[in-house]
Each structure stands twice: as structure tokens, then as C-alpha cells.
Scaffold this motif. Structure first.
Motif, PDB file in Angstrom:
ATOM      1  N   VAL A   1       5.130  -1.628   2.560  1.00 16.03           N
ATOM      2  CA  VAL A   1       4.100  -1.820   3.832  1.00 16.03           C
ATOM      3  C   VAL A   1       2.721  -2.375   3.050  1.00 16.03           C
ATOM      4  O   VAL A   1       2.036  -1.892   2.217  1.00 16.03           O
ATOM      5  N   ALA A   2       2.267  -3.676   3.354  1.00 14.56           N
ATOM      6  CA  ALA A   2       1.200  -4.175   2.848  1.00 14.56           C
ATOM      7  C   ALA A   2       0.050  -3.678   3.439  1.00 14.56           C
ATOM      8  O   ALA A   2      -0.166  -2.878   4.587  1.00 14.56           O
ATOM      9  N   GLY A   3      -1.296  -3.745   2.729  1.00 15.26           N
ATOM     10  CA  GLY A   3      -2.480  -3.483   3.357  1.00 15.26           C
ATOM     11  C   GLY A   3      -2.825  -3.857   4.821  1.00 15.26           C
ATOM     12  O   GLY A   3      -3.266  -3.125   5.145  1.00 15.26           O
ATOM     13  N   SER A   4      -2.564  -5.197   4.829  1.00 11.33           N
ATOM     14  CA  SER A   4      -2.815  -5.634   6.211  1.00 11.33           C
ATOM     15  C   SER A   4      -2.102  -4.949   7.334  1.00 11.33           C
ATOM     16  O   SER A   4      -2.405  -5.207   8.556  1.00 11.33           O
TER      17      SER A   4
ATOM     18  N   TRP B   1       0.837  -1.161   0.033  1.00 10.69           N
ATOM     19  CA  TRP B   1      -0.123  -0.084  -0.016  1.00 10.69           C
ATOM     20  C   TRP B   1       0.983   1.219   0.036  1.00 10.69           C
ATOM     21  O   TRP B   1       0.413   2.321  -0.506  1.00 10.69           O
ATOM     22  N   LEU B   2       1.963   1.295   0.706  1.00  7.84           N
ATOM     23  CA  LEU B   2       2.929   2.324   0.699  1.00  7.84           C
ATOM     24  C   LEU B   2       4.317   2.058   0.993  1.00  7.84           C
ATOM     25  O   LEU B   2       4.405   0.698   1.340  1.00  7.84           O
ATOM     26  N   THR B   3       5.142   3.062   0.724  1.00 10.86           N
ATOM     27  CA  THR B   3       6.683   2.453   1.037  1.00 10.86           C
ATOM     28  C   THR B   3       7.163   3.609   1.920  1.00 10.86           C
ATOM     29  O   THR B   3       6.654   4.793   1.797  1.00 10.86           O
ATOM     30  N   ALA B   4       7.782   3.290   2.830  1.00 12.56           N
ATOM     31  CA  ALA B   4       8.378   4.206   3.975  1.00 12.56           C
ATOM     32  C   ALA B   4       9.778   4.197   3.922  1.00 12.56           C
ATOM     33  O   ALA B   4      10.526   3.222   3.885  1.00 12.56           O
ATOM     34  N   SER B   5      10.188   5.508   3.896  1.00 15.96           N
ATOM     35  CA  SER B   5      11.688   5.461   3.743  1.00 15.96           C
ATOM     36  C   SER B   5      12.470   6.048   5.202  1.00 15.96           C
ATOM     37  O   SER B   5      11.798   6.861   5.922  1.00 15.96           O
ATOM     38  N   VAL B   6      13.176   4.881   5.722  1.00 21.26           N
ATOM     39  CA  VAL B   6      13.889   5.017   6.954  1.00 21.26           C
ATOM     40  C   VAL B   6      15.181   4.652   6.987  1.00 21.26           C
ATOM     41  O   VAL B   6      15.624   3.702   6.468  1.00 21.26           O
ATOM     42  N   ALA B   7      15.774   5.542   7.320  1.00 22.33           N
ATOM     43  CA  ALA B   7      17.398   5.607   7.540  1.00 22.33           C
ATOM     44  C   ALA B   7      17.926   4.996   6.160  1.00 22.33           C
ATOM     45  O   ALA B   7      18.886   4.109   6.303  1.00 22.33           O
TER      46      ALA B   7
END
Length: 207
Positions: A54-57, A42-48
Motif C-alpha cells: 500500500v503506497a502512501g498516497s 507505507w505498509l503491507t496488508a495480508s489478505v487471503a
């Protein structure tokens, strides 16, 4: 000239033959699409410096249970009696509306906490404020929007059922007493679900 039997209202024969099929297929399609959506990114998160999918569930923790509930009720809707139809229809409206609402909320205002489970697994750091500090950026995929459509389809199937369930035939109607029933209801064409009911009882639906 009438023969003493009351005729069905215009369009009622079509509802008797197709109303249940439309409701079941719409709810089943929406539930299947929502369930598939819950497994997709559902989305991608940028971390370090890392990009975490990140899946929908994971973004909406109740998405998968709601999708499974919608899938179950869509299958049961094909065989239940008149009273339970309305209960399941109301549940479909609530479940479908919930799926659409939660998905739309994420699209409208994506928050870093939607990636909490993934970020915690990747970094070992938990806590809402800590995760918001860690996440440097987020990007949505089309799947939340697709799931909004899926939820809306489930809810519309529920509304359709509420409006048409009174005209659906009951399973086994051909084996009930014919007294007090209209000729139009008897002569209405069988849908695929009726045919399956007949086959399950060992009767040839093409007779």
C-alpha cells in the motif's frame, strides 16, 4: 561616532542574506521528500494469503495533494513580496503540520481501512467492516516515519519564515530608490536567489 544613519540590528544582515534561502531550501526539501514518500510503500496488508503493498498516497489520500501544495508554495516563496511571505508561511505551517499529523496517526494506530483501495482492487470487496474482516495483518515500512520528518521540516520552514521574513531583501532591491534605507541593508551580501533575479534582468550580479 555615527554618521546619521541607523545601523542594522546584530544578525539582521545575515538574515537578509540567508533567511530566504534557508526557508526555501527547507520547505522545498520537505515537500520533495513528502512527495517521494507518497509514492513509496507505507505498509503491507495480508489478505487471503496474499501480501498487498500500500503506497502512501493510498494509505493517506490527501498526502499527495498536500505535498504538491507544499512544493508549489516553497517555489513561490522565493519571489513574493513581504505580505504574501507571511501568508505562505502560515500555509506551510498548516500543510506541514497536516502531513506530519496524518502520518503520525497512521504510525500510532495503523488501521485496515488504510489499505481499503488496494484491498478493494484486489478482491472486489468494499466497505469498512468487510475490509477489516479481510485484512489478517499489517506491517509498516519506514516511509511513514520519514514523511513525518518531511512534514515537520515544511512546518519549521514556515515558522522560520514567520520569524525572519521582515529582514529578507526584496527582488530588485538594488534598483529601488535608496532613500530611507540603511547602509547595512545595501551592503549585505547577495544570496543565490538575488543573483538569479539579477541575471534574469540581464545584470551581472558579480559587479
Amino acid at each position: 561616532m555615527t554618521d546619521g544613519r541607523m545601523g542594522a540590528a546584530p544578525g539582521e544582515g545575515a538574515l537578509a542574506g540567508r533567511g530566504r534561502m534557508i526557508a526555501v531550501l527547507a520547505a522545498l526539501s520537505g515537500a520533495a521528500l513528502a512527495l517521494i514518500g507518497s509514492t513509496q510503500t507505507w505498509l503491507t496488508a495480508s489478505v487471503a494469503g496474499a501480501t498487498l503493498p500500500v503506497a502512501g498516497s493510498e494509505a493517506v489520500s490527501v498526502l499527495q495533494p498536500l505535498s504538491l501544495a507544499a512544493l508549489a508554495l516553497s517555489l513561490v516563496l522565493a519571489i513574493v513580496g513581504p505580505v504574501v511571505r507571511y501568508v505562505l508561511a502560515a500555509l506551510a505551517v498548516a500543510v506541514g503540520g497536516g502531513i506530519a499529523w496524518l502520518s503520525a496517526a497512521l504510525v500510532a494506530a495503523p488501521r485496515a481501512t488504510a489499505a481499503s483501495a488496494v484491498v478493494t482492487e484486489h478482491t472486489g470487496i468494499a466497505g469498512e467492516s468487510a475490509i477489516e474482516d479481510l485484512v489478517q495483518g499489517m506491517a509498516l515500512t519506514p516511509w511513514p516515519a520519514v514523511t513525518i520528518v518531511a512534514g515537520a521540516l515544511i512546518a519549521l520552514a514556515g515558522l522560520w519564515t514567520l520569524g525572519t521574513a521582515h529582514a529578507w531583501r526584496r527582488a530588485g532591491r538594488r534598483y529601488e530608490k535608496r532613500s530611507g534605507r540603511t547602509a547595512a541593508a545595501d551592503d549585505a551580501p547577495l544570496d543565490a536567489i538575488d543573483s538569479w533575479d539579477d541575471l534574469s534582468r540581464g545584470d551581472d550580479p558579480t559587479r
